[in-house]
Design a protein around this motif. Structure first.
Motif, PDB file in Angstrom:
ATOM      1  N   ALA A   1      -6.540 -18.073  15.000  1.00 32.79           N
ATOM      2  CA  ALA A   1      -5.751 -18.124  13.769  1.00 32.79           C
ATOM      3  C   ALA A   1      -6.205 -17.058  12.770  1.00 32.79           C
ATOM      4  O   ALA A   1      -5.374 -16.378  12.157  1.00 32.79           O
ATOM      5  N   VAL A   2      -7.502 -16.895  12.633  1.00 33.42           N
ATOM      6  CA  VAL A   2      -8.035 -15.886  11.707  1.00 33.42           C
ATOM      7  C   VAL A   2      -7.656 -14.480  12.165  1.00 33.42           C
ATOM      8  O   VAL A   2      -7.273 -13.627  11.352  1.00 33.42           O
ATOM      9  N   ILE A   3      -7.730 -14.224  13.460  1.00 33.97           N
ATOM     10  CA  ILE A   3      -7.363 -12.912  13.991  1.00 33.97           C
ATOM     11  C   ILE A   3      -5.876 -12.642  13.761  1.00 33.97           C
ATOM     12  O   ILE A   3      -5.484 -11.532  13.383  1.00 33.97           O
ATOM     13  N   ILE A   4      -5.021 -13.628  13.961  1.00 35.78           N
ATOM     14  CA  ILE A   4      -3.580 -13.454  13.754  1.00 35.78           C
ATOM     15  C   ILE A   4      -3.279 -13.158  12.290  1.00 35.78           C
ATOM     16  O   ILE A   4      -2.484 -12.267  11.981  1.00 35.78           O
ATOM     17  N   VAL A   5      -3.936 -13.875  11.380  1.00 34.64           N
ATOM     18  CA  VAL A   5      -3.733 -13.624   9.951  1.00 34.64           C
ATOM     19  C   VAL A   5      -4.218 -12.222   9.590  1.00 34.64           C
ATOM     20  O   VAL A   5      -3.540 -11.477   8.867  1.00 34.64           O
ATOM     21  N   GLY A   6      -5.372 -11.841  10.095  1.00 33.92           N
ATOM     22  CA  GLY A   6      -5.890 -10.498   9.823  1.00 33.92           C
ATOM     23  C   GLY A   6      -4.989  -9.403  10.370  1.00 33.92           C
ATOM     24  O   GLY A   6      -4.763  -8.383   9.719  1.00 33.92           O
ATOM     25  N   LEU A   7      -4.443  -9.622  11.556  1.00 29.25           N
ATOM     26  CA  LEU A   7      -3.535  -8.641  12.153  1.00 29.25           C
ATOM     27  C   LEU A   7      -2.253  -8.534  11.337  1.00 29.25           C
ATOM     28  O   LEU A   7      -1.752  -7.430  11.098  1.00 29.25           O
ATOM     29  N   ALA A   8      -1.736  -9.665  10.877  1.00 32.04           N
ATOM     30  CA  ALA A   8      -0.523  -9.649  10.054  1.00 32.04           C
ATOM     31  C   ALA A   8      -0.766  -8.916   8.735  1.00 32.04           C
ATOM     32  O   ALA A   8       0.075  -8.125   8.295  1.00 32.04           O
ATOM     33  N   LEU A   9      -1.914  -9.164   8.109  1.00 36.95           N
ATOM     34  CA  LEU A   9      -2.237  -8.464   6.855  1.00 36.95           C
ATOM     35  C   LEU A   9      -2.411  -6.965   7.085  1.00 36.95           C
ATOM     36  O   LEU A   9      -1.973  -6.152   6.272  1.00 36.95           O
ATOM     37  N   THR A  10      -3.030  -6.609   8.186  1.00 39.16           N
ATOM     38  CA  THR A  10      -3.219  -5.195   8.500  1.00 39.16           C
ATOM     39  C   THR A  10      -1.891  -4.497   8.718  1.00 39.16           C
ATOM     40  O   THR A  10      -1.681  -3.372   8.257  1.00 39.16           O
ATOM     41  N   LEU A  11      -0.976  -5.151   9.424  1.00 39.38           N
ATOM     42  CA  LEU A  11       0.343  -4.552   9.657  1.00 39.38           C
ATOM     43  C   LEU A  11       1.116  -4.365   8.361  1.00 39.38           C
ATOM     44  O   LEU A  11       1.905  -3.427   8.241  1.00 39.38           O
ATOM     45  N   LYS A  12       0.891  -5.229   7.375  1.00 31.66           N
ATOM     46  CA  LYS A  12       1.588  -5.083   6.086  1.00 31.66           C
ATOM     47  C   LYS A  12       1.087  -3.888   5.302  1.00 31.66           C
ATOM     48  O   LYS A  12       1.848  -3.279   4.560  1.00 31.66           O
ATOM     49  N   ILE A  13      -0.196  -3.534   5.422  1.00 28.42           N
ATOM     50  CA  ILE A  13      -0.721  -2.438   4.615  1.00 28.42           C
ATOM     51  C   ILE A  13      -0.593  -1.087   5.298  1.00 28.42           C
ATOM     52  O   ILE A  13      -0.790  -0.063   4.657  1.00 28.42           O
ATOM     53  N   LEU A  14      -0.244  -1.086   6.598  1.00 33.21           N
ATOM     54  CA  LEU A  14      -0.061   0.195   7.279  1.00 33.21           C
ATOM     55  C   LEU A  14       1.195   0.892   6.773  1.00 33.21           C
ATOM     56  O   LEU A  14       2.214   0.243   6.524  1.00 33.21           O
ATOM     57  N   PRO A  15       1.161   2.209   6.636  1.00 30.16           N
ATOM     58  CA  PRO A  15       2.366   2.916   6.196  1.00 30.16           C
ATOM     59  C   PRO A  15       3.425   2.915   7.287  1.00 30.16           C
ATOM     60  O   PRO A  15       3.104   2.936   8.479  1.00 30.16           O
ATOM     61  N   THR A  16       4.678   2.874   6.881  1.00 32.62           N
ATOM     62  CA  THR A  16       5.769   2.923   7.855  1.00 32.62           C
ATOM     63  C   THR A  16       6.240   4.356   8.005  1.00 32.62           C
ATOM     64  O   THR A  16       5.995   5.208   7.147  1.00 32.62           O
TER      65      THR A  16
END
Length: 63
Positions: free
Chosen positions: A46-61
């Motif tokens: 669960a922690v890894i999934i949340v961290g991955l989701a947060l990381t994907l939000k801050i990456l530039p598109t």
């Protein structure tokens, strides 16, 4: 002119997304093996999934 478009998953290239998934699964399996318990493995997943989701939000598109 030919446009070589790459396939994207969650805004990142497919290879990067598959590498992130493989890394998360490996870490989760390692935690489960080390602790020999299902509860820490579920919590770490669960922690890894949340961290991955947060990381994907801050990456530039690339739009």
């Amino acid at each position: 002119m030919t446009r070589n478009r790459t396939h994207r998953i969650a805004g990142v290239e497919r290879g990067t997304a598959l590498l992130a998934l493989a890394t998360c699964l490996t870490v989760t399996a390692g935690i489960a093996a080390i602790t020999q318990s299902l509860t820490p493995a579920i919590i770490s997943t669960a922690v890894i999934i949340v961290g991955l989701a947060l990381t994907l939000k801050i990456l530039p598109t690339s739009r």
